[in-house]
Motif scaffolding. Structure first.
Motif, PDB file in Angstrom:
ATOM      1  N   ALA A 231       0.870  -1.179   0.000  1.00 57.51           N
ATOM      2  CA  ALA A 231       0.000   0.000   0.000  1.00 57.51           C
ATOM      3  C   ALA A 231       0.901   1.221   0.000  1.00 57.51           C
ATOM      4  O   ALA A 231       2.102   1.143   0.270  1.00 57.51           O
ATOM      5  N   HIS A 232       0.324   2.368  -0.314  1.00 52.95           N
ATOM      6  CA  HIS A 232       1.087   3.603  -0.339  1.00 52.95           C
ATOM      7  C   HIS A 232       0.158   4.774  -0.044  1.00 52.95           C
ATOM      8  O   HIS A 232      -1.077   4.618  -0.038  1.00 52.95           O
ATOM      9  N   THR A 233       0.734   5.926   0.200  1.00 52.24           N
ATOM     10  CA  THR A 233      -0.045   7.128   0.456  1.00 52.24           C
ATOM     11  C   THR A 233       0.725   8.331  -0.060  1.00 52.24           C
ATOM     12  O   THR A 233       1.948   8.276  -0.248  1.00 52.24           O
ATOM     13  N   PHE A 234      -0.004   9.404  -0.307  1.00 49.61           N
ATOM     14  CA  PHE A 234       0.582  10.655  -0.776  1.00 49.61           C
ATOM     15  C   PHE A 234       0.371  11.729   0.290  1.00 49.61           C
ATOM     16  O   PHE A 234      -0.519  11.592   1.159  1.00 49.61           O
ATOM     17  N   ILE A 273       0.412   0.423   8.149  1.00 54.10           N
ATOM     18  CA  ILE A 273       1.436   1.067   8.974  1.00 54.10           C
ATOM     19  C   ILE A 273       2.682   1.358   8.156  1.00 54.10           C
ATOM     20  O   ILE A 273       3.265   2.453   8.231  1.00 54.10           O
ATOM     21  N   ALA A 274       3.119   0.395   7.355  1.00 52.56           N
ATOM     22  CA  ALA A 274       4.316   0.617   6.535  1.00 52.56           C
ATOM     23  C   ALA A 274       4.099   1.755   5.545  1.00 52.56           C
ATOM     24  O   ALA A 274       4.999   2.576   5.317  1.00 52.56           O
ATOM     25  N   ALA A 275       2.892   1.823   4.944  1.00 51.89           N
ATOM     26  CA  ALA A 275       2.591   2.912   4.012  1.00 51.89           C
ATOM     27  C   ALA A 275       2.575   4.255   4.734  1.00 51.89           C
ATOM     28  O   ALA A 275       3.046   5.269   4.200  1.00 51.89           O
ATOM     29  N   LEU A 276       2.046   4.296   5.967  1.00 54.84           N
ATOM     30  CA  LEU A 276       2.009   5.542   6.724  1.00 54.84           C
ATOM     31  C   LEU A 276       3.414   5.980   7.139  1.00 54.84           C
ATOM     32  O   LEU A 276       3.741   7.175   7.086  1.00 54.84           O
ATOM     33  N   GLY A 279       4.922   7.355   3.957  1.00 56.16           N
ATOM     34  CA  GLY A 279       4.242   8.568   3.504  1.00 56.16           C
ATOM     35  C   GLY A 279       4.442   9.739   4.439  1.00 56.16           C
ATOM     36  O   GLY A 279       4.644  10.881   3.993  1.00 56.16           O
ATOM     37  N   MET A 280       4.413   9.490   5.754  1.00 53.47           N
ATOM     38  CA  MET A 280       4.596  10.582   6.710  1.00 53.47           C
ATOM     39  C   MET A 280       6.030  11.104   6.664  1.00 53.47           C
ATOM     40  O   MET A 280       6.262  12.308   6.808  1.00 53.47           O
TER      41      MET A 280
END
Length: 630
Positions: A231-234, A273-276, A279-280
């Motif tokens: 997963a990922h986030t921007f 959690i890994a994506a956060l 991303g953070m």
């Protein structure tokens, strides 16, 4: 074991005396009283223990941080620089005060008391930088367990670490029609538990991460020692988390993600959690790049540094079980050098009690790859919220992993609920010839660590002649140099040659990050711990095969590191300006103890006869490796 001199002194000080029965009873009662006073009471931690208002202060005191730990904490959470203070009045601008007011103030204030706050009090009352931590709550938990966890989160918030919590429930089957409602219900339970403890919490029930790898990840050709999250986030996706943190609220999220059709679906909490974490960190770097001048975003009261400083995995299982401790948790893990070996030695019998230990180990490795080098992860039981305080302040394990193994087994602090601290760590390797050593980097390491100028010609000539092996951490961030010192003819084989720790050095920039413990454990496995099953670590050395040897070294009597040596050595002997330390070969001690069963070891074993004299004679004649101080 006691030192030889201590044993002899104990033996010589015991004299037969006639003791009357009444005197004996009095002495027994007195001894029982003293013994009860010396033993410290440690209350149990069942789930129904009522919380105390003093828990927070007691947790700070139990952390017992060193000066280096305190400086490191203040560097991350220290007081903000005050801005916009009114200029100080000049002497000639002193305001005029009526005589009546002066007289009234002098009567109300006791003499010789300065009412201005001390610097210590001012620093405590001053606002601190706020940093973030990613927290995985691996439910289900009872209400009492959630209460204990919530207190831990509040303790951390008081110290400047604000948690971003992701709630997982392993007992909810995936694909069930009610799983979404159940996850939201579990999230709201956590929010209620935090609010009942006085915290402000905000449920973030919408998905903040996107399913699938981040665009561009699959095109990268570089090799990685971690698994990319699914997963990922921007930065724009973090608006709800950023809003909650600005408002002083703890965001609590269920493990949801947006799929390619913009549907909110349940995913593994580890991927969220890994994506956060990734991303953070990227959002914080973007924030810093957009700031002009010398100010940082964390200087403003409504901003917070999004870079995750800690990863906390709170479960009912606790830490990762260790084969070296008969299933009790690992204390400190060097993920770079130990990850694969821990997975290979994980006993299948531990899976029922620790079903998620290996997946959480993998999560820590992935997250720490995207976090600052000083960051750490901790796997902790819900029964140990106070350990979170100690980890935040000291960034060290609850019990040092480099302490003698027998002491760790008998230490009351080492329980199934003792947390496991995980660091990204450094590769550890063993080299056995001078030709394999980078002399330039070794010289820089030794001179920076000891703050002395190395006599290179003399040092390398001695290494060519007497070197046994060198343990190197990373790119010469630390090293342990071990030599084999020859003895006079006729010296017993149990003593000669002497395994001598010539240098033990860590760069100042790596002191306090676990490198010292990683080095000492590797040194144990290659010398006095050799031959034990738990010494078979994959560091390029003997893999636990061989005969253990006594390790001997010397240190200046005024060396501040001696306290650390005292705790890890079997014995020591003062020799003028020097202190001689040694660690007995553990296999030999276990063998002798096994032969004698309950009789135990004597004060002075036959094979110990004369070894102290030999050690002192040989070790004290070893020439210095340094140029004289100017």
């Amino acid at each position: 074991m006691l030192t030889s001199s201590a044993r002899l002194s104990c033996r010589s000080s015991v004299k037969p005396t006639a003791v009357h029965s009444r005197s004996a009873q009095t002495f027994k009662a007195f001894y029982a009283t003293i013994r009860s006073l010396r033993s410290t009471y440690e209350p149990p931690e069942p789930d129904d223990v009522e919380p105390s208002e003093k828990d927070f202060i007691l947790s700070l005191l139990r952390a017992n941080p060193s000066l280096r730990d305190t400086k490191s904490y203040l560097a991350s959470f220290g007081p903000r620089p005050q801005r916009g203070q009114p200029p100080a009045l000049k002497r000639e601008e002193k305001p005029v005060v009526a005589e009546e007011q002066v007289a009234a103030e002098s009567e109300s204030k006791p003499p010789d008391i300065d009412l201005s706050p001390s610097p210590v009090v001012a620093s405590i009352l001053n606002p601190v930088y706020r940093r973030t931590a990613l927290v995985k709550l691996q439910a289900p938990f009872t209400n009492r367990q959630l209460e204990s966890i919530a207190r831990g989160m509040i303790y951390l918030e008081k110290l400047g670490l604000v948690s971003v919590i992701v709630v997982e429930n392993d007992q909810l089957p995936k694909g069930d029609g009610r799983e979404r409602a159940a996850l939201i219900e579990e999230t709201m339970r956590v929010v209620s538990a935090l609010e009942n403890q006085g915290a402000r919490a905000r449920p973030v029930l919408g998905a903040v991460v996107r399913l699938g790898p981040k665009p561009g990840d699959e095109d990268g050709a570089e090799s990685r020692d971690y698994i990319l999250p699914e997963a990922h986030t921007f930065p724009d996706d973090l608006v709800h988390i950023r809003s909650a943190l600005r408002a002083g609220e703890i965001p609590v999220l269920p493990p949801l993600a947006l799929d390619s059709f913009c549907r909110s679906v349940r995913v593994d909490a580890n991927d969220v959690i890994a994506a956060l974490v990734r991303g953070m960190g990227e959002a914080a770097a973007l924030d810093n790049s957009q700031v002009h001048g010398d100010e940082s975003p964390s200087m403003f009261p409504d901003e917070i540094d999004l870079t995750p400083l800690r990863l906390m995995i709170i479960t009912r299982e606790g830490g990762v079980p260790s084969y070296a401790r008969q299933g009790l948790p690992h204390l400190l893990i060097n993920l770079t050098s130990e990850y694969s070996y821990i997975r290979e030695t994980f006993d299948p019998r531990w899976r029922p009690s620790h079903p998620t230990a290996l997946s959480n180990l993998e999560l820590a490795r992935t997250c720490l790859a995207f976090m600052p080098p000083s960051s750490s992860a901790v796997m902790v039981s819900h029964r140990s919220p106070s350990h979170l305080i100690g980890n935040l302040i000291t960034n060290k394990p609850a019990v040092s992993s480099s302490l003698p193994h027998a002491l760790l087994q008998g230490n009351r602090k080492l329980t199934p609920h003792t947390p496991t601290l995980l660091r990204r760590g450094l590769p550890i390797r063993v080299v056995r010839s001078v030709s394999e050593i980078d002399k330039g980097k070794m010289k820089a390491l030794l001179e920076q660590s000891f703050r002395r100028t190395l006599d290179e010609d003399a040092f390398w000539a001695r290494m060519e002649r007497d070197l046994d092996f060198v343990i190197v951490a990373g790119d010469y961030a630390g090293a342990a140099v071990v030599t084999r010192e020859p003895c006079a003819a006729g010296t017993p084989r149990a003593v000669a040659p002497i395994t001598y720790l010539d240098k033990f050095a860590v760069l100042p920039s790596h002191q306090g990050d676990g490198t010292v413990d990683f080095l000492w454990v590797a040194l144990h496995d290659e010398t006095f711990g050799l031959g034990l099953p738990f010494s078979a670590n994959p560091n390029g050395g003997k893999a636990g095969r061989g005969e253990g040897r006594d390790l001997v070294w010397r240190s200046r009597a005024d060396n501040p590191v001696n306290k650390w040596y005292f705790e890890r050595s079997t014995g020591h002997l003062r020799q003028g300006d020097w202190v001689l330390f040694w660690c007995d070969a553990e296999v030999r001690l276990k063998t002798e103890e096994g032969r004698r069963a309950s009789a135990g070891l004597s004060y002075l074993e036959e094979w110990e006869q004369g070894r102290l004299a030999t050690w002192c004679d040989v070790v004290m004649k070893i020439p210095s490796s340094w140029h004289p101080k100017k």
